[in-house]
Design a protein around this motif. Structure first.
Motif, PDB file in Angstrom:
ATOM      1  N   GLN A   1       0.842  -1.206   0.000  1.00  0.00           N
ATOM      2  CA  GLN A   1       0.000   0.000   0.000  1.00  0.00           C
ATOM      3  C   GLN A   1       0.874   1.251   0.000  1.00  0.00           C
ATOM      4  OE1 GLN A   1      -2.335  -0.143   3.555  1.00  0.00           O
ATOM      5  NE2 GLN A   1      -3.949  -1.350   2.593  1.00  0.00           N
ATOM      6  N   SER A   2       0.214   2.389  -0.251  1.00  0.00           N
ATOM      7  CA  SER A   2       0.930   3.658  -0.051  1.00  0.00           C
ATOM      8  C   SER A   2       0.160   4.476   0.989  1.00  0.00           C
ATOM      9  CB  SER A   2       1.047   4.418  -1.365  1.00  0.00           C
ATOM     10  OG  SER A   2      -0.232   4.824  -1.791  1.00  0.00           O
ATOM     11  N   LEU A   3       0.844   5.422   1.572  1.00  0.00           N
ATOM     12  CA  LEU A   3       0.241   6.260   2.626  1.00  0.00           C
ATOM     13  C   LEU A   3       0.871   7.632   2.533  1.00  0.00           C
ATOM     14  CD1 LEU A   3      -1.530   6.284   5.270  1.00  0.00           C
ATOM     15  CD2 LEU A   3       0.560   5.663   6.510  1.00  0.00           C
ATOM     16  N   LYS A   4       0.022   8.675   2.549  1.00  0.00           N
ATOM     17  CA  LYS A   4       0.542  10.039   2.405  1.00  0.00           C
ATOM     18  C   LYS A   4       0.181  10.839   3.645  1.00  0.00           C
ATOM     19  CE  LYS A   4      -0.017  10.322  -2.631  1.00  0.00           C
ATOM     20  NZ  LYS A   4      -0.764  11.034  -3.682  1.00  0.00           N
ATOM     21  N   LEU A   5       1.194  11.339   4.341  1.00  0.00           N
ATOM     22  CA  LEU A   5       0.957  12.031   5.616  1.00  0.00           C
ATOM     23  C   LEU A   5       1.645  13.389   5.644  1.00  0.00           C
ATOM     24  CD1 LEU A   5       1.704   8.961   7.888  1.00  0.00           C
ATOM     25  CD2 LEU A   5      -0.565   9.922   7.412  1.00  0.00           C
ATOM     26  N   TYR A   6       1.006  14.365   6.297  1.00  0.00           N
ATOM     27  CA  TYR A   6       1.703  15.638   6.518  1.00  0.00           C
ATOM     28  C   TYR A   6       1.628  16.033   7.983  1.00  0.00           C
ATOM     29  CZ  TYR A   6      -2.645  18.468   6.612  1.00  0.00           C
ATOM     30  OH  TYR A   6      -3.858  19.016   6.934  1.00  0.00           O
ATOM     31  N   TYR A   7       2.481  16.932   8.371  1.00  0.00           N
ATOM     32  CA  TYR A   7       2.550  17.338   9.776  1.00  0.00           C
ATOM     33  C   TYR A   7       3.049  18.764   9.863  1.00  0.00           C
ATOM     34  CZ  TYR A   7       7.406  16.122   8.769  1.00  0.00           C
ATOM     35  OH  TYR A   7       8.643  16.042   8.182  1.00  0.00           O
ATOM     36  N   THR A   8       2.830  19.369  11.011  1.00  0.00           N
ATOM     37  CA  THR A   8       3.339  20.717  11.233  1.00  0.00           C
ATOM     38  C   THR A   8       3.528  20.904  12.729  1.00  0.00           C
ATOM     39  OG1 THR A   8       2.934  23.042  10.734  1.00  0.00           O
ATOM     40  CG2 THR A   8       1.005  21.775  11.287  1.00  0.00           C
ATOM     41  N   GLY A   9       4.529  21.669  13.128  1.00  0.00           N
ATOM     42  CA  GLY A   9       4.695  21.897  14.563  1.00  0.00           C
ATOM     43  C   GLY A   9       6.108  22.265  14.942  1.00  0.00           C
ATOM     44  N   PRO A  10       6.320  22.496  16.260  1.00  0.00           N
ATOM     45  CA  PRO A  10       7.636  22.925  16.739  1.00  0.00           C
ATOM     46  C   PRO A  10       8.642  21.785  16.797  1.00  0.00           C
ATOM     47  CG  PRO A  10       6.115  22.734  18.579  1.00  0.00           C
ATOM     48  CD  PRO A  10       5.316  22.435  17.336  1.00  0.00           C
ATOM     49  N   MET A  11       9.890  22.091  16.492  1.00  0.00           N
ATOM     50  CA  MET A  11      11.011  21.149  16.570  1.00  0.00           C
ATOM     51  C   MET A  11      12.088  21.824  17.427  1.00  0.00           C
ATOM     52  SD  MET A  11       9.895  18.806  14.447  1.00  0.00           S
ATOM     53  CE  MET A  11       8.367  18.876  13.494  1.00  0.00           C
ATOM     54  N   PHE A  12      13.014  21.040  17.963  1.00  0.00           N
ATOM     55  CA  PHE A  12      13.975  21.594  18.935  1.00  0.00           C
ATOM     56  C   PHE A  12      15.384  21.116  18.622  1.00  0.00           C
ATOM     57  CE2 PHE A  12       9.790  20.891  20.575  1.00  0.00           C
ATOM     58  CZ  PHE A  12       9.480  22.082  21.214  1.00  0.00           C
ATOM     59  N   ARG A  13      16.289  22.070  18.443  1.00  0.00           N
ATOM     60  CA  ARG A  13      17.696  21.707  18.235  1.00  0.00           C
ATOM     61  C   ARG A  13      18.554  22.712  19.003  1.00  0.00           C
ATOM     62  NH1 ARG A  13      17.865  20.310  11.671  1.00  0.00           N
ATOM     63  NH2 ARG A  13      15.997  18.998  11.737  1.00  0.00           N
TER      64      ARG A  13
ATOM     65  N   GLN B   1       8.413  23.399  11.663  1.00  0.00           N
ATOM     66  CA  GLN B   1       8.471  22.811  10.324  1.00  0.00           C
ATOM     67  C   GLN B   1       7.061  22.433   9.894  1.00  0.00           C
ATOM     68  OE1 GLN B   1      10.929  19.288  10.543  1.00  0.00           O
ATOM     69  NE2 GLN B   1      12.810  20.431  10.117  1.00  0.00           N
ATOM     70  N   THR B   2       6.824  22.505   8.585  1.00  0.00           N
ATOM     71  CA  THR B   2       5.670  21.820   8.041  1.00  0.00           C
ATOM     72  C   THR B   2       6.240  20.885   6.978  1.00  0.00           C
ATOM     73  OG1 THR B   2       3.445  22.060   7.175  1.00  0.00           O
ATOM     74  CG2 THR B   2       5.034  23.572   6.282  1.00  0.00           C
ATOM     75  N   GLY B   3       5.779  19.652   6.991  1.00  0.00           N
ATOM     76  CA  GLY B   3       6.409  18.698   6.093  1.00  0.00           C
ATOM     77  C   GLY B   3       5.468  17.581   5.719  1.00  0.00           C
ATOM     78  N   LEU B   4       5.933  16.740   4.816  1.00  0.00           N
ATOM     79  CA  LEU B   4       5.114  15.577   4.480  1.00  0.00           C
ATOM     80  C   LEU B   4       5.977  14.357   4.179  1.00  0.00           C
ATOM     81  CD1 LEU B   4       5.314  15.252   1.177  1.00  0.00           C
ATOM     82  CD2 LEU B   4       3.578  17.011   1.190  1.00  0.00           C
ATOM     83  N   GLU B   5       5.351  13.206   4.281  1.00  0.00           N
ATOM     84  CA  GLU B   5       6.048  11.938   4.027  1.00  0.00           C
ATOM     85  C   GLU B   5       5.143  11.100   3.124  1.00  0.00           C
ATOM     86  OE1 GLU B   5       8.972  12.059   5.302  1.00  0.00           O
ATOM     87  OE2 GLU B   5       8.738  13.416   7.017  1.00  0.00           O
ATOM     88  N   CYS B   6       5.730  10.620   2.022  1.00  0.00           N
ATOM     89  CA  CYS B   6       5.007   9.762   1.082  1.00  0.00           C
ATOM     90  C   CYS B   6       5.559   8.349   1.279  1.00  0.00           C
ATOM     91  CB  CYS B   6       5.272  10.270  -0.336  1.00  0.00           C
ATOM     92  SG  CYS B   6       4.613   9.202  -1.597  1.00  0.00           S
ATOM     93  N   LEU B   7       4.745   7.442   1.787  1.00  0.00           N
ATOM     94  CA  LEU B   7       5.227   6.118   2.179  1.00  0.00           C
ATOM     95  C   LEU B   7       4.738   5.030   1.233  1.00  0.00           C
ATOM     96  CD1 LEU B   7       4.401   6.341   6.011  1.00  0.00           C
ATOM     97  CD2 LEU B   7       6.422   7.172   4.805  1.00  0.00           C
ATOM     98  N   GLY B   8       5.602   4.043   1.010  1.00  0.00           N
ATOM     99  CA  GLY B   8       5.176   2.827   0.296  1.00  0.00           C
ATOM    100  C   GLY B   8       5.625   2.737  -1.145  1.00  0.00           C
ATOM    101  N   SER B   9       6.212   3.798  -1.704  1.00  0.00           N
ATOM    102  CA  SER B   9       6.608   3.723  -3.110  1.00  0.00           C
ATOM    103  C   SER B   9       8.113   3.930  -3.281  1.00  0.00           C
ATOM    104  CB  SER B   9       5.872   4.793  -3.926  1.00  0.00           C
ATOM    105  OG  SER B   9       6.467   4.891  -5.210  1.00  0.00           O
ATOM    106  N   SER B  10       8.725   3.008  -4.047  1.00  0.00           N
ATOM    107  CA  SER B  10      10.145   3.201  -4.354  1.00  0.00           C
ATOM    108  C   SER B  10      10.292   3.776  -5.765  1.00  0.00           C
ATOM    109  CB  SER B  10      10.894   1.866  -4.240  1.00  0.00           C
ATOM    110  OG  SER B  10      10.280   0.938  -5.112  1.00  0.00           O
ATOM    111  N   HIS B  11       9.130   4.037  -6.411  1.00  0.00           N
ATOM    112  CA  HIS B  11       9.134   4.521  -7.792  1.00  0.00           C
ATOM    113  C   HIS B  11       9.609   5.979  -7.837  1.00  0.00           C
ATOM    114  CE1 HIS B  11       7.535   5.382 -11.807  1.00  0.00           C
ATOM    115  NE2 HIS B  11       7.488   4.068 -11.965  1.00  0.00           N
TER     116      HIS B  11
END
Ligand code: HAM
Length: 422
Positions: free
Chosen positions: A100-112, A126-136
């Motif tokens: 399967q594939s799964l597409k997720l996004y997120y936003t929020g504080p990060m700490f370094r 950061q606001t970001g996204l992750e596309c999961l399940g595809s090596s294409h």
């Protein structure tokens, strides 16, 4: 001295919060138009999660994490980025099945824990996204397309996509070996950290910020000399896809990113305007091994990015860019007498229930001062109801832009407001 915000952290004050909210809505709309769903993870996780995914020899893990022991002596870390937490959550909740594939996004504080300067904070967003399940390669192309559209949709044209590939994990031993051969003659001139990197993670030497190491890396070949077979094919396809979409990119063969989980494609968005040295507005790449490294029972190839929100907002500021923040018109209810306040509270409530933005004076000003206050808060209309109007079930509405005044029956008010404010 009164208590101040900690170094490297900032309050986001109104009216800037309007810009932040507008950007969050903008991101959510764009990402969901590509089929992404939001996932929210906690801001602290067990330290091991970041050590295992980001890499022990990266600056983030070795120098920059906010790590502490909780009351039960467990090692906890404030998240320095989002990708590892998303992976932890996806595995924990079994959000994806093989194939399967799964597409997720997120936003929020990060700490370094970095040295604070313009564009570099200890708490940043950061606001970001992750596309999961595809090596294409299509997944890489689409993710870069979304990222580019995010910037171009805001009218931020002075950007470029910087692209590279660091090869797949199976080709790493060969790449690492060749790099060691290149570096052996100059090893003694490398900084202390790079001496360790030479043995533990030689790729990181290409990311060293020390001037003498940079000068050495400048003389060495880039990754394209080391990439072959399917890795090279994948990279060619990504470049072709971006070209077909008309996206401007530049290959930077010595670019490595500050996290160890990347395999194959990596990319960054750079501002072409100098931003006090913090020109990297966003970064990302493919990471095909991370889920297996985290003991997921099957492979989940993945690609994603994160945008540094403070850097974007500062760029918008320097470009005197005004985001179109659509706010509903505002109506101020004015009370001629003290006794009108309580009665008009109900009127305000009726209008708010009809989803109209309403403000009432809370300082007990006289009518003249209330009128001045209504202009100051940029109300579009002033609604006045004293006892005379109330007895007649009427009110007076003044358009504060055209100064036209009209008398309305109270039962017509919601209908009038809905027409004007729709
Ligand atoms: P990163 O390059 O470490 O990637 O961070 C992404 C962006 O966050 C940077 O390009 C920069 O704009 C911003 N940023 C990083 N550190 C700071 C800081 N101290 N102050 C202000 N802004 C900062 C990641 O975090 C990866 N998780 C991206 C990713 C997602 N890769 C795959 N999926």
């Amino acid at each position: 001295m009164s208590i101040q915000a900690l170094r490297g952290t900032h309050d986001i004050l109104p009216p800037s919060t309007d810009i932040w909210r507008a950007l969050e809505t903008y991101s959510a709309d764009l990402f969901s138009s590509f089929g992404y769903k939001e996932l929210r993870t906690p801001i602290f996780e067990s330290t091991e999660l970041f050590q295992r995914t980001i890499g022990e020899n990266t600056d983030i893990v070795s120098k920059e994490m906010y790590t502490f022991n909780d009351r039960k002596n467990r090692s906890i870390t404030l998240r320095p980025e989002g990708t590892a937490s998303i992976a932890r959550s996806v595995i924990q909740h079994k959000l994806i099945q093989p194939g399967q594939s799964l597409k997720l996004y997120y936003t929020g504080p990060m700490f370094r824990y970095e040295r604070p300067q313009a564009g570099r904070q200890r708490q940043f967003h950061q606001t970001g996204l992750e596309c999961l399940g595809s090596s294409h390669y299509m997944a890489d192309v689409e993710v870069i397309q979304i990222l580019y559209r995010w910037f171009s949709g805001l009218g931020l044209g002075d950007i470029k996509i910087v692209l590279n590939t660091t090869g797949s994990l199976s080709s790493r031993p060969k790449i690492t070996e060749t790099m060691r051969q290149w570096l052996t003659p100059v090893k003694a001139s490398l900084c202390e950290d790079c001496q360790t990197r030479f043995h533990k993670n030689v790729l990181r030497i290409y990311d060293c910020k020390v001037k003498s190491c940079r000068e050495i890396v400048d003389t060495l070949p880039g990754f394209l000399e080391l990439i072959e077979g399917e890795d090279l094919e994948h990279f060619k396809n990504v470049k072709q896809g971006l070209t077909a979409l008309g996206l401007p990119f530049e290959v930077s063969p010595k670019c490595v990113r500050g996290l160890d989980y990347y395999t194959r494609t990596i990319f960054e968005i750079h501002s072409t305007l100098d931003q006090d040295g913090q020109s990297v507005l966003a970064g990302g790449g493919r990471y095909d091994q991370l889920y297996q490294d985290m003991q997921n029972p099957f492979a989940i190839p993945a690609v994603g990015f994160a945008i540094g929100m403070e850097r974007v907002i500062s760029l918008l500021d320097t470009q005197k860019h005004h985001l179109v923040i659509s706010e509903k018109p505002l109506l101020a209810i004015l009370c001629p007498e003290e006794s009108d306040y309580a009665a008009n509270l109900n009127l305000a409530q009726t209008l708010r229930s009809a989803r109209i933005r309403v403000e009432m004076d809370i300082l007990g000003r006289n009518l003249k001062s209330q009128m001045k206050w209504a202009s100051k808060i940029k109300a579009d209309f002033a609604l006045i109801q004293g006892s005379t109007e109330r007895d007649q079930k009427k009110c007076i509405v003044k358009n504060l832009n055209s100064f036209e005044t009209q008398e309305l029956n109270v039962d017509q008010l919601s209908q009038w407001a809905n027409q004007i404010f729709k």
